[in-house]
Design a protein around this motif. Structure first.
Motif, PDB file in Angstrom:
ATOM      1  N   GLU A  40      -8.882 -83.500  33.860  1.00 51.86           N
ATOM      2  CA  GLU A  40     -10.178 -84.266  32.885  1.00 51.86           C
ATOM      3  C   GLU A  40     -10.129 -84.799  32.041  1.00 51.86           C
ATOM      4  O   GLU A  40     -11.569 -86.153  32.117  1.00 51.86           O
ATOM      5  CB  GLU A  40     -11.214 -82.780  32.521  1.00 51.86           C
ATOM      6  CG  GLU A  40     -11.166 -81.901  33.986  1.00 51.86           C
ATOM      7  CD  GLU A  40     -11.861 -80.716  33.620  1.00 51.86           C
ATOM      8  OE1 GLU A  40     -11.647 -80.145  31.542  1.00 51.86           O
ATOM      9  OE2 GLU A  40     -11.558 -79.397  33.892  1.00 51.86           O
TER      10      GLU A  40
ATOM     11  N   GLU B 273     -17.034 -82.518  27.768  1.00 49.65           N
ATOM     12  CA  GLU B 273     -18.159 -82.320  28.429  1.00 49.65           C
ATOM     13  C   GLU B 273     -19.108 -82.785  28.075  1.00 49.65           C
ATOM     14  O   GLU B 273     -19.583 -84.038  29.389  1.00 49.65           O
ATOM     15  CB  GLU B 273     -18.723 -80.577  29.314  1.00 49.65           C
ATOM     16  CG  GLU B 273     -19.187 -80.181  30.411  1.00 49.65           C
ATOM     17  CD  GLU B 273     -19.020 -81.369  31.296  1.00 49.65           C
ATOM     18  OE1 GLU B 273     -19.187 -81.496  32.152  1.00 49.65           O
ATOM     19  OE2 GLU B 273     -17.655 -81.373  31.708  1.00 49.65           O
TER      20      GLU B 273
ATOM     21  N   ARG C  72     -18.094 -86.749  28.433  1.00 50.20           N
ATOM     22  CA  ARG C  72     -17.776 -86.847  30.467  1.00 50.20           C
ATOM     23  C   ARG C  72     -19.361 -87.251  30.515  1.00 50.20           C
ATOM     24  O   ARG C  72     -19.555 -88.574  30.867  1.00 50.20           O
ATOM     25  CB  ARG C  72     -17.519 -85.889  31.005  1.00 50.20           C
ATOM     26  CG  ARG C  72     -17.528 -86.574  32.719  1.00 50.20           C
ATOM     27  CD  ARG C  72     -16.653 -85.374  33.624  1.00 50.20           C
ATOM     28  NE  ARG C  72     -18.128 -84.588  33.325  1.00 50.20           N
ATOM     29  CZ  ARG C  72     -19.158 -84.275  34.505  1.00 50.20           C
ATOM     30  NH1 ARG C  72     -19.356 -85.685  34.907  1.00 50.20           N
ATOM     31  NH2 ARG C  72     -20.096 -83.490  34.436  1.00 50.20           N
ATOM     32  N   HIS C  73     -20.432 -86.849  30.029  1.00 49.34           N
ATOM     33  CA  HIS C  73     -21.695 -86.688  30.361  1.00 49.34           C
ATOM     34  C   HIS C  73     -22.496 -88.155  29.307  1.00 49.34           C
ATOM     35  O   HIS C  73     -23.211 -88.494  30.721  1.00 49.34           O
ATOM     36  CB  HIS C  73     -22.766 -85.636  30.119  1.00 49.34           C
ATOM     37  CG  HIS C  73     -23.903 -85.682  29.928  1.00 49.34           C
ATOM     38  ND1 HIS C  73     -25.238 -86.168  29.759  1.00 49.34           N
ATOM     39  CD2 HIS C  73     -24.940 -85.300  31.181  1.00 49.34           C
ATOM     40  CE1 HIS C  73     -26.533 -86.356  30.029  1.00 49.34           C
ATOM     41  NE2 HIS C  73     -25.955 -85.807  31.834  1.00 49.34           N
TER      42      HIS C  73
END
Length: 130
Positions: free
Chosen positions: A52, A97, A100-101
Motif C-alpha cells: 500500500e 489511508e 492516500r486520499h
C-alpha cells in the motif's frame, strides 16, 4: 521507483526510501518488531502494508514526473495541508489511508486543471500539493 521486480515487492526498498525502521514497520503492520523481516518469510501483514505504501510512493512519483529526488523530498517535508506533518510521518503514525486520499485528490485536481488548460506538466502544480 524500483520497488517492483517480476511482480515482487522490494519491501526493504520501500522501508529504506521512507527511512522506516523495523519498529515503524511493525507499528504500521500491527506485528511485533521481532517478526519484521524482508525476505521470503516476510509476514503477510507487513507485505500488504508495504505494498500500500509503495503504491502511494508511486503515485507521488508519477505526480512529480518520475523525479525520485522531488518525491523523496515531498515525503520528508512538513506539509501545512496535512496538518503541519510530513507525509512520511503520516505513514509512520498509521495515517497512510488519509495520505492516500490526499494524494489521489491532488492528482485528480491536477488532471482536471491540465484538461482545462489543454495539457501541461504533471508536476506543474505540485507546489500546491506540498
Amino acid at each position: 521507483m524500483g520497488f517492483w521486480a517480476n511482480q515482487t515487492l522490494n519491501a526493504r526498498g520501500v522501508a529504506e526510501f521512507l527511512d522506516l525502521n523495523k519498529r515503524d514497520v511493525a507499528k504500521l503492520a500491527g506485528v511485533a518488531s521481532a517478526s519484521v523481516r524482508f525476505d521470503q518469510k516476510i509476514p503477510k501483514e507487513v507485505l500488504d502494508r508495504l505494498k500500500e505504501i509503495a503504491n502511494i510512493c508511486g503515485l507521488v512519483a508519477q505526480f512529480f514526473g518520475g523525479d525520485i529526488a522531488k518525491t523523496a523530498l515531498w515525503f520528508k517535508t512538513v506539509n501545512p495541508l496535512l496538518g503541519n506533518i510530513s507525509p512520511r510521518d503520516m505513514i509512520r503514525y498509521g495515517r497512510y489511508e488519509k495520505l492516500r486520499h490526499f494524494v489521489m485528490s491532488a492528482m485528480e485536481e491536477n488532471a482536471a486543471r491540465q484538461q482545462k488548460r489543454g495539457g501541461g506538466h504533471a508536476g506543474e502544480s505540485a507546489a500546491s500539493a506540498s
